[in-house]
Design a protein around this motif. Structure first.
Motif, PDB file in Angstrom:
ATOM      1  N   ARG A   1      44.496  46.559  49.973  1.00 11.27           N
ATOM      2  CA  ARG A   1      43.159  46.394  50.675  1.00 11.27           C
ATOM      3  C   ARG A   1      42.787  47.668  51.242  1.00 11.27           C
ATOM      4  NH1 ARG A   1      42.601  42.969  47.139  1.00 11.27           N
ATOM      5  NH2 ARG A   1      41.628  41.127  47.400  1.00 11.27           N
ATOM      6  N   TYR A   2      41.436  48.537  51.442  1.00  6.60           N
ATOM      7  CA  TYR A   2      41.615  49.268  52.313  1.00  6.60           C
ATOM      8  C   TYR A   2      39.746  49.328  52.907  1.00  6.60           C
ATOM      9  CZ  TYR A   2      41.363  53.570  54.561  1.00  6.60           C
ATOM     10  OH  TYR A   2      40.900  54.487  55.904  1.00  6.60           O
ATOM     11  N   ARG A   3      39.549  49.051  54.283  1.00  9.09           N
ATOM     12  CA  ARG A   3      38.720  49.531  54.821  1.00  9.09           C
ATOM     13  C   ARG A   3      37.966  50.486  55.345  1.00  9.09           C
ATOM     14  NH1 ARG A   3      35.443  45.703  55.948  1.00  9.09           N
ATOM     15  NH2 ARG A   3      36.880  43.886  55.882  1.00  9.09           N
ATOM     16  N   ILE A   4      36.947  50.798  54.716  1.00  8.90           N
ATOM     17  CA  ILE A   4      36.595  52.016  54.132  1.00  8.90           C
ATOM     18  C   ILE A   4      35.946  51.901  55.687  1.00  8.90           C
ATOM     19  CG2 ILE A   4      35.538  53.964  53.585  1.00  8.90           C
ATOM     20  CD1 ILE A   4      35.936  52.529  50.499  1.00  8.90           C
ATOM     21  N   SER A   5      34.942  51.090  55.923  1.00 14.31           N
ATOM     22  CA  SER A   5      34.031  50.758  56.859  1.00 14.31           C
ATOM     23  C   SER A   5      33.864  49.963  57.208  1.00 14.31           C
ATOM     24  CB  SER A   5      32.354  52.253  57.277  1.00 14.31           C
ATOM     25  OG  SER A   5      32.320  51.365  55.876  1.00 14.31           O
ATOM     26  N   ASP A   6      32.892  49.674  58.496  1.00 14.09           N
ATOM     27  CA  ASP A   6      33.012  48.062  58.968  1.00 14.09           C
ATOM     28  C   ASP A   6      32.285  47.644  58.064  1.00 14.09           C
ATOM     29  OD1 ASP A   6      33.917  48.376  60.630  1.00 14.09           O
ATOM     30  OD2 ASP A   6      32.401  49.052  62.414  1.00 14.09           O
ATOM     31  N   ARG A   7      31.650  47.862  55.947  1.00 11.00           N
ATOM     32  CA  ARG A   7      31.066  46.784  55.985  1.00 11.00           C
ATOM     33  C   ARG A   7      31.211  47.628  54.891  1.00 11.00           C
ATOM     34  NH1 ARG A   7      25.000  46.116  57.165  1.00 11.00           N
ATOM     35  NH2 ARG A   7      24.951  46.175  59.469  1.00 11.00           N
ATOM     36  N   LEU A   8      32.035  48.584  54.498  1.00 13.87           N
ATOM     37  CA  LEU A   8      33.042  48.625  52.875  1.00 13.87           C
ATOM     38  C   LEU A   8      34.214  49.010  52.481  1.00 13.87           C
ATOM     39  CD1 LEU A   8      31.672  50.759  50.425  1.00 13.87           C
ATOM     40  CD2 LEU A   8      32.199  52.516  51.238  1.00 13.87           C
ATOM     41  N   GLU A   9      34.875  48.297  51.835  1.00 18.01           N
ATOM     42  CA  GLU A   9      35.743  48.082  51.868  1.00 18.01           C
ATOM     43  C   GLU A   9      35.842  48.487  50.135  1.00 18.01           C
ATOM     44  OE1 GLU A   9      38.798  44.784  53.414  1.00 18.01           O
ATOM     45  OE2 GLU A   9      38.127  44.081  51.546  1.00 18.01           O
ATOM     46  N   TRP A  10      37.289  48.677  49.621  1.00 15.72           N
ATOM     47  CA  TRP A  10      37.647  49.147  48.144  1.00 15.72           C
ATOM     48  C   TRP A  10      39.214  47.752  48.222  1.00 15.72           C
ATOM     49  CZ3 TRP A  10      43.582  50.659  47.228  1.00 15.72           C
ATOM     50  CH2 TRP A  10      43.443  50.697  45.920  1.00 15.72           C
ATOM     51  N   SER A  11      39.161  47.355  47.024  1.00 21.01           N
ATOM     52  CA  SER A  11      40.149  46.512  46.371  1.00 21.01           C
ATOM     53  C   SER A  11      41.172  46.649  45.236  1.00 21.01           C
ATOM     54  CB  SER A  11      39.770  44.660  46.908  1.00 21.01           C
ATOM     55  OG  SER A  11      38.433  44.815  45.671  1.00 21.01           O
ATOM     56  N   PHE A  12      42.204  45.900  44.744  1.00 21.44           N
ATOM     57  CA  PHE A  12      42.758  47.145  43.309  1.00 21.44           C
ATOM     58  C   PHE A  12      43.911  45.406  43.686  1.00 21.44           C
ATOM     59  CE2 PHE A  12      46.840  48.675  41.600  1.00 21.44           C
ATOM     60  CZ  PHE A  12      45.966  48.405  40.188  1.00 21.44           C
ATOM     61  N   ASP A  13      43.972  44.441  42.997  1.00 15.80           N
ATOM     62  CA  ASP A  13      45.378  43.822  42.531  1.00 15.80           C
ATOM     63  C   ASP A  13      45.783  43.917  41.176  1.00 15.80           C
ATOM     64  OD1 ASP A  13      44.286  42.249  45.222  1.00 15.80           O
ATOM     65  OD2 ASP A  13      42.330  41.353  44.234  1.00 15.80           O
ATOM     66  N   VAL A  14      47.251  43.177  41.173  1.00 14.55           N
ATOM     67  CA  VAL A  14      47.367  43.202  40.380  1.00 14.55           C
ATOM     68  C   VAL A  14      48.224  42.000  39.558  1.00 14.55           C
ATOM     69  CG1 VAL A  14      49.283  44.165  38.211  1.00 14.55           C
ATOM     70  CG2 VAL A  14      48.068  45.881  39.777  1.00 14.55           C
ATOM     71  N   ALA A  15      47.832  40.895  39.199  1.00 13.81           N
ATOM     72  CA  ALA A  15      48.268  39.624  38.865  1.00 13.81           C
ATOM     73  C   ALA A  15      49.425  39.399  37.442  1.00 13.81           C
ATOM     74  CB  ALA A  15      47.470  38.842  38.308  1.00 13.81           C
ATOM     75  N   ASN A  16      50.232  38.411  37.938  1.00  8.04           N
ATOM     76  CA  ASN A  16      51.447  38.458  36.923  1.00  8.04           C
ATOM     77  C   ASN A  16      51.809  40.026  36.744  1.00  8.04           C
ATOM     78  OD1 ASN A  16      52.891  37.036  35.228  1.00  8.04           O
ATOM     79  ND2 ASN A  16      51.342  37.211  33.468  1.00  8.04           N
ATOM     80  N   ILE A  17      52.532  40.681  37.723  1.00  2.00           N
ATOM     81  CA  ILE A  17      52.752  41.771  37.208  1.00  2.00           C
ATOM     82  C   ILE A  17      54.503  41.741  36.344  1.00  2.00           C
ATOM     83  CG2 ILE A  17      54.577  43.589  37.995  1.00  2.00           C
ATOM     84  CD1 ILE A  17      53.003  42.866  41.072  1.00  2.00           C
ATOM     85  N   THR A  18      54.969  40.625  36.278  1.00  2.00           N
ATOM     86  CA  THR A  18      56.536  40.865  35.387  1.00  2.00           C
ATOM     87  C   THR A  18      56.162  40.186  34.026  1.00  2.00           C
ATOM     88  OG1 THR A  18      57.205  38.699  36.826  1.00  2.00           O
ATOM     89  CG2 THR A  18      58.210  40.492  37.271  1.00  2.00           C
ATOM     90  N   ASN A  19      55.207  39.475  33.711  1.00  2.95           N
ATOM     91  CA  ASN A  19      54.469  39.083  33.243  1.00  2.95           C
ATOM     92  C   ASN A  19      55.607  38.266  31.940  1.00  2.95           C
ATOM     93  OD1 ASN A  19      52.363  38.403  30.516  1.00  2.95           O
ATOM     94  ND2 ASN A  19      53.323  39.866  29.495  1.00  2.95           N
ATOM     95  N   ASP A  20      55.920  36.934  33.183  1.00  2.59           N
ATOM     96  CA  ASP A  20      57.498  35.935  32.502  1.00  2.59           C
ATOM     97  C   ASP A  20      55.958  35.122  31.489  1.00  2.59           C
ATOM     98  OD1 ASP A  20      59.119  36.778  33.864  1.00  2.59           O
ATOM     99  OD2 ASP A  20      58.337  36.454  35.669  1.00  2.59           O
ATOM    100  N   PRO A  21      56.588  34.596  31.076  1.00  3.50           N
ATOM    101  CA  PRO A  21      55.947  33.776  29.599  1.00  3.50           C
ATOM    102  C   PRO A  21      56.143  32.229  29.988  1.00  3.50           C
ATOM    103  CG  PRO A  21      58.242  33.843  29.430  1.00  3.50           C
ATOM    104  CD  PRO A  21      58.787  35.258  29.913  1.00  3.50           C
ATOM    105  N   GLY A  22      54.779  31.157  30.059  1.00  9.23           N
ATOM    106  CA  GLY A  22      53.933  30.546  30.074  1.00  9.23           C
ATOM    107  C   GLY A  22      55.694  29.373  29.057  1.00  9.23           C
ATOM    108  N   ARG A  23      55.593  28.639  29.733  1.00 10.42           N
ATOM    109  CA  ARG A  23      57.135  27.376  28.130  1.00 10.42           C
ATOM    110  C   ARG A  23      56.438  26.201  28.224  1.00 10.42           C
ATOM    111  NH1 ARG A  23      59.717  31.039  31.267  1.00 10.42           N
ATOM    112  NH2 ARG A  23      60.191  29.215  31.993  1.00 10.42           N
ATOM    113  N   ARG A  24      56.018  25.108  27.315  1.00 10.75           N
ATOM    114  CA  ARG A  24      55.369  23.799  27.080  1.00 10.75           C
ATOM    115  C   ARG A  24      55.981  23.811  25.777  1.00 10.75           C
ATOM    116  NH1 ARG A  24      50.137  21.881  26.104  1.00 10.75           N
ATOM    117  NH2 ARG A  24      50.351  23.987  24.601  1.00 10.75           N
TER     118      ARG A  24
END
Length: 178
Positions: A129-152
């Motif tokens: 996250r980067y707060r550009i100003s009091d009202r403006l924010e940039w965000s970047f998210d990466v979920a499951n970077i390692t991409n491990d499998p789900g196993r049932r």
């Protein structure tokens, strides 16, 4: 709606930034003071008695959805309007659903799949996250970077019913507060 059972657990957590240790130390660069760590662990012991049904005797199983162990560790950085978090999560196997069993030739065997479990699971995520100003924010998210499998698996790990990768998820955005 079922038999007797119990759930017993404990959780411990810590959240600490370097800022509190280094705030009066002028020899350390100011930007270093933004680092920190968050960690927690949860330990559970659960058991539910499934009543006897259709000739299958009563049996004991873990509480549905409950892992014996779950923990996460995050390295964080927050300074100058910038926030970063790298988080690792792990949980032990857990029961998804209670299946049907029958007695066949004196042995208790599952009907179709029997009990269904998810195997141990881990995930690594990144959030920026980067707060550009009091009202403006940039965000970047990466979920499951390692991409491990789900196993049932059904009844026992010897009977897998699903092995699937869910993929990495990338999200970037800009938010403005009116």
């Amino acid at each position: 709606n079922g038999g007797s059972g119990h759930l017993l657990g404990a959780e411990a957590s810590i959240q600490q930034s370097l800022d509190s240790y280094l705030e009066d130390n002028d020899a350390i660069p100011d930007w270093v003071k933004g680092f920190g760590v968050q960690a927690n662990i949860t330990l559970n012991d659960s058991e539910v008695t499934v009543p006897a049904v259709a000739g299958a005797p009563a049996r004991k199983v873990p509480l549905v959805g409950s892992s014996d162990v779950a923990y996460n560790v995050s390295i964080i950085y927050e300074r100058y309007g910038f926030s970063a978090r790298l988080a690792y999560q792990w949980r032990s196997k857990w029961m998804q659903s209670i299946g049907d069993y029958q007695t066949l030739n004196g042995k208790v065997v599952p009907v179709t799949n029997g009990d269904v479990y998810w195997n141990d699971d881990e995930e690594l995520d990144l959030s920026l996250r980067y707060r550009i100003s009091d009202r403006l924010e940039w965000s970047f998210d990466v979920a499951n970077i390692t991409n491990d499998p789900g196993r049932r698996f059904a009844d026992s790990e010897a009977y897998p019913i699903e092995w699937e990768r869910f993929g990495r998820r990338w999200i970037m955005g800009i938010s403005y507060t009116f």
